[in-house]
Design a protein around this motif. Structure first.
Motif, PDB file in Angstrom:
ATOM      1  N   ALA A  10      35.832  51.974  33.668  1.00  0.00           N
ATOM      2  CA  ALA A  10      35.342  50.898  34.538  1.00  0.00           C
ATOM      3  C   ALA A  10      35.340  49.558  33.802  1.00  0.00           C
ATOM      4  O   ALA A  10      35.722  48.517  34.367  1.00  0.00           O
ATOM      5  CB  ALA A  10      33.948  51.242  35.046  1.00  0.00           C
ATOM      6  N   LEU A  11      34.922  49.568  32.529  1.00  0.00           N
ATOM      7  CA  LEU A  11      34.964  48.332  31.745  1.00  0.00           C
ATOM      8  C   LEU A  11      36.393  47.844  31.540  1.00  0.00           C
ATOM      9  O   LEU A  11      36.670  46.633  31.574  1.00  0.00           O
ATOM     10  CB  LEU A  11      34.282  48.558  30.394  1.00  0.00           C
ATOM     11  CG  LEU A  11      32.770  48.799  30.424  1.00  0.00           C
ATOM     12  CD1 LEU A  11      32.263  49.128  29.028  1.00  0.00           C
ATOM     13  CD2 LEU A  11      32.053  47.581  30.984  1.00  0.00           C
ATOM     14  N   GLU A  54      38.867  48.263  33.576  1.00  0.00           N
ATOM     15  CA  GLU A  54      39.365  47.674  34.821  1.00  0.00           C
ATOM     16  C   GLU A  54      38.950  46.200  34.923  1.00  0.00           C
ATOM     17  O   GLU A  54      39.738  45.354  35.368  1.00  0.00           O
ATOM     18  CB  GLU A  54      38.829  48.469  36.009  1.00  0.00           C
ATOM     19  CG  GLU A  54      39.400  49.882  36.125  1.00  0.00           C
ATOM     20  CD  GLU A  54      40.901  49.889  36.340  1.00  0.00           C
ATOM     21  OE1 GLU A  54      41.409  48.909  36.943  1.00  0.00           O
ATOM     22  OE2 GLU A  54      41.566  50.846  35.912  1.00  0.00           O
ATOM     23  N   ARG A  55      37.726  45.911  34.519  1.00  0.00           N
ATOM     24  CA  ARG A  55      37.286  44.506  34.527  1.00  0.00           C
ATOM     25  C   ARG A  55      38.080  43.686  33.507  1.00  0.00           C
ATOM     26  O   ARG A  55      38.468  42.536  33.772  1.00  0.00           O
ATOM     27  CB  ARG A  55      35.801  44.451  34.236  1.00  0.00           C
ATOM     28  CG  ARG A  55      34.931  45.116  35.293  1.00  0.00           C
ATOM     29  CD  ARG A  55      33.495  45.230  34.846  1.00  0.00           C
ATOM     30  NE  ARG A  55      32.938  43.916  34.482  1.00  0.00           N
ATOM     31  CZ  ARG A  55      31.728  43.750  33.956  1.00  0.00           C
ATOM     32  NH1 ARG A  55      30.951  44.808  33.734  1.00  0.00           N
ATOM     33  NH2 ARG A  55      31.297  42.535  33.660  1.00  0.00           N
ATOM     34  N   LEU A  56      38.320  44.273  32.341  1.00  0.00           N
ATOM     35  CA  LEU A  56      39.109  43.573  31.331  1.00  0.00           C
ATOM     36  C   LEU A  56      40.560  43.412  31.783  1.00  0.00           C
ATOM     37  O   LEU A  56      41.203  42.382  31.499  1.00  0.00           O
ATOM     38  CB  LEU A  56      39.049  44.346  30.008  1.00  0.00           C
ATOM     39  CG  LEU A  56      39.809  43.749  28.825  1.00  0.00           C
ATOM     40  CD1 LEU A  56      39.184  42.429  28.405  1.00  0.00           C
ATOM     41  CD2 LEU A  56      39.824  44.731  27.653  1.00  0.00           C
ATOM     42  N   SER A  57      41.057  44.418  32.505  1.00  0.00           N
ATOM     43  CA  SER A  57      42.431  44.351  32.975  1.00  0.00           C
ATOM     44  C   SER A  57      42.637  43.200  33.956  1.00  0.00           C
ATOM     45  O   SER A  57      43.729  42.603  34.011  1.00  0.00           O
ATOM     46  CB  SER A  57      42.825  45.680  33.628  1.00  0.00           C
ATOM     47  OG  SER A  57      44.154  45.654  34.079  1.00  0.00           O
ATOM     48  N   ALA A  58      41.608  42.884  34.744  1.00  0.00           N
ATOM     49  CA  ALA A  58      41.726  41.743  35.658  1.00  0.00           C
ATOM     50  C   ALA A  58      41.959  40.450  34.887  1.00  0.00           C
ATOM     51  O   ALA A  58      42.810  39.620  35.267  1.00  0.00           O
ATOM     52  CB  ALA A  58      40.461  41.645  36.514  1.00  0.00           C
ATOM     53  N   HIS A  59      41.242  40.263  33.783  1.00  0.00           N
ATOM     54  CA  HIS A  59      41.463  39.068  32.951  1.00  0.00           C
ATOM     55  C   HIS A  59      42.849  39.100  32.309  1.00  0.00           C
ATOM     56  O   HIS A  59      43.500  38.048  32.170  1.00  0.00           O
ATOM     57  CB  HIS A  59      40.391  38.975  31.870  1.00  0.00           C
ATOM     58  CG  HIS A  59      39.024  38.688  32.390  1.00  0.00           C
ATOM     59  ND1 HIS A  59      38.592  37.420  32.698  1.00  0.00           N
ATOM     60  CD2 HIS A  59      37.979  39.520  32.676  1.00  0.00           C
ATOM     61  CE1 HIS A  59      37.349  37.458  33.134  1.00  0.00           C
ATOM     62  NE2 HIS A  59      36.951  38.734  33.122  1.00  0.00           N
TER      63      HIS A  59
END
Length: 249
Positions: free
Chosen positions: A97-98, A100-105
């Motif tokens: 989950a973390l 995925e958030r980093l992947s957005a950046h």
């Protein structure tokens, strides 16, 4: 007759519906497979192009290509490591989950770098390059941290399991060595002794006479039984003559 026709029509509709459902599923699976293949091929072509630009071009264009290549390589490796580890360790789902958030950046930065590759004002792009390197470094460092943490966790679990397995094998090996040191002759003698104890008669113990009891009287001898056919005694009648001495022999 009408009931049979209705049942036949229902069965035909079920068969047709099932065939249509399986066809849609097969087409969807094939479409997804083609899409994955296209995405993989496009990604490979783009990575190859970036690698060629990073080596073949100098200046801002080469720096942007190298930055995109480093970012994509780190993010892809981290995603693969977390996905593989989550299949065996459920605690890595939070790490996914973390990521995925980093992947957005990461996607946002990659898109910005891709747009800057087409920017004609190279001087303006060169001024933005330090800030872009810093953002890319933060994303790459975070992705590498997640990836190495997942790998260290998997390696530690493997080492603990290997240590436990080694201890169990050592215990089993010790038990096998203790059994193998027992001589075969002793085993054979023990087996023969056990067989003899099983086949030997079990004599009943005779009661010991009490010191205060009187001796039992001796049984009176009984005459031997007569023969089955005893000889019949000869009857002497008065009119018979006495036998002569010479006929006695």
């Amino acid at each position: 007759m009408e009931a049979a026709l209705i049942i036949f029509a229902l069965m035909l509709l079920m068969v047709v519906g099932l065939g249509a459902y399986l066809t849609v599923k097969a087409v969807g699976a094939a479409k997804r497979g083609v899409e994955r293949t296209v995405v993989q091929a496009r990604r490979t072509v783009e990575d190859t192009t970036l690698r060629a630009r990073s080596f073949g071009q100098v200046g801002v264009a080469g720096a942007l290509a190298q930055l995109r290549l480093d970012l994509r390589t780190s993010m892809r490796a981290t995603q693969q490591a977390l996905a593989d580890g989550a299949r065996a360790d459920a605690s890595l789902r939070e790490s996914l989950a973390l990521f995925e958030r980093l992947s957005a950046h990461g996607h946002e930065l990659d898109g910005e770098l891709k747009r800057l590759e087409q920017e004609p004002d190279k001087q303006r792009t060169a001024q933005l390059l330090p800030d872009l390197r810093e953002r890319a470094g933060q994303i790459i460092q975070a992705a590498d941290s997640l990836r190495w943490a997942a790998r260290d966790r998997a390696r530690r679990f493997a080492e603990d399991e290997l240590s436990l397995l080694s201890e169990q094998i050592e215990m089993e090996s010790g038990a096998l060595r203790d059994w193998s040191r027992e001589p075969v002759d002793d085993l054979a003698a023990a087996a023969a002794e056990w067989d003899a104890a099983q086949t030997a008669p079990n004599p009943s113990p005779s009661p010991s006479p009490s010191p205060t009891s009187k001796p039992a009287p001796k049984p009176t001898p009984t005459p031997p039984p007569a023969a089955l056919n005893p000889p019949t005694p000869t009857m002497q009648y008065p009119w018979q003559k006495a036998p002569r001495p010479e006929s006695a022999g």
